[in-house]
Design an enzyme around this catalytic site. Structure first.
Site, short mmCIF file in Angstrom:
data_model
loop_
_atom_site.label_atom_id
_atom_site.label_comp_id
_atom_site.label_asym_id
_atom_site.label_seq_id
_atom_site.Cartn_x
_atom_site.Cartn_y
_atom_site.Cartn_z
CB SER A 135 -0.62 -11.06 -43.84
OG SER A 135 0.77 -11.23 -44.01
CE1 TYR A 147 -1.04 -15.89 -47.42
CE2 TYR A 147 0.65 -14.21 -47.19
CZ TYR A 147 -0.29 -15.04 -46.63
OH TYR A 147 -0.49 -15.02 -45.27
#
Length: 223
Positions: A135, A147
């Site tokens: 990501s 996250y």
């Protein structure tokens, strides 16, 4: 002879788009996720090149059984896309939910490690390719984001896996997208990256020549 791509988190979004793209290019696709109904519908839509295996990737025994079924069905595994992951609805450290962190870390970190550990003997036989969903959050420091920290792990792990696999002719790639229009978000994001964009990046990595190993692909929406 057709090559075989195993995809975790294959029931929707990036995983499903990648399965469709790979099948269109002549790959067999093994679809792993917990949602048996969605997997079966996707496999039926793709046709004989697809195999649906309902599986929780955080369950090592179930994962081992799934890989064995895929190899038995298609004769081997040439590539694995470790795509399964999740976020959290409660960002931040002070106001975060440790129970939610536990589930997220188990899937985003241990689930990827379990997939890699299970995949290695199969990929060694085919000098195969291991692909991970990273990501933009794994490249940036985001305020209080656990996250993001899990994706930093994924990015570091990908390079470590690539170095290990290079010893026997294998390759590893991390795909690092910015915001993607998937069910990860409550509202549709039509101007952001689309699942098909990520699928295209996966196929680009897989289709490199024997002398080229793409270690990372970083994509951002044009807006």
């Amino acid at each position: 002879m057709s090559r075989t791509l195993l995809i975790t988190g294959a029931s929707s979004g990036i995983g499903a788009a990648t399965a469709r793209s790979a099948a269109a290019k002549g790959w067999n696709v093994a679809l792993l996720a917990r949602s048996e109904d969605k997997l079966s519908a996707l496999a039926e839509d793709i046709g004989d090149a697809a195999l649906a295996v309902a599986c929780d990737v955080t369950d090592r025994d179930a994962l081992a059984d799934a890989f064995a079924k895929v190899a038995d069905k298609f004769g081997g595994i040439d590539a694995v896309f470790a795509n399964a992951g999740k976020g959290t609805d409660k960002p931040g450290i002070e106001n975060g939910d440790p129970d939610d962190w536990h589930a997220m870390i188990h899937l985003n970190i241990l689930g990827v490690l379990y997939a890699a550990h299970t995949a290695m003997p199969y990929l060694r036989k085919t000098k195969g390719h291991f692909i991970l969903t990273g990501s933009k959050a794994g490249r940036d420091h985001m305020k209080g984001s656990v996250y993001s920290a899990t994706k930093w792990f994924v990015h570091g792990l990908s390079e470590n896996i690539a170095e290990e696999m290079r010893e026997w002719g294998g390759r590893a790639t991390v795909i690092a997208p910015g915001m993607v229009n998937t069910a990860f978000f409550d509202e549709a994001k039509p101007t952001k990256l689309q699942p098909e964009d990520i699928a295209g990046a996966v196929m680009f990595a897989l289709e490199q020549s024997e002398t080229s190993a793409v270690r990372e692909i970083y994509l951002m929406p044009t807006d």
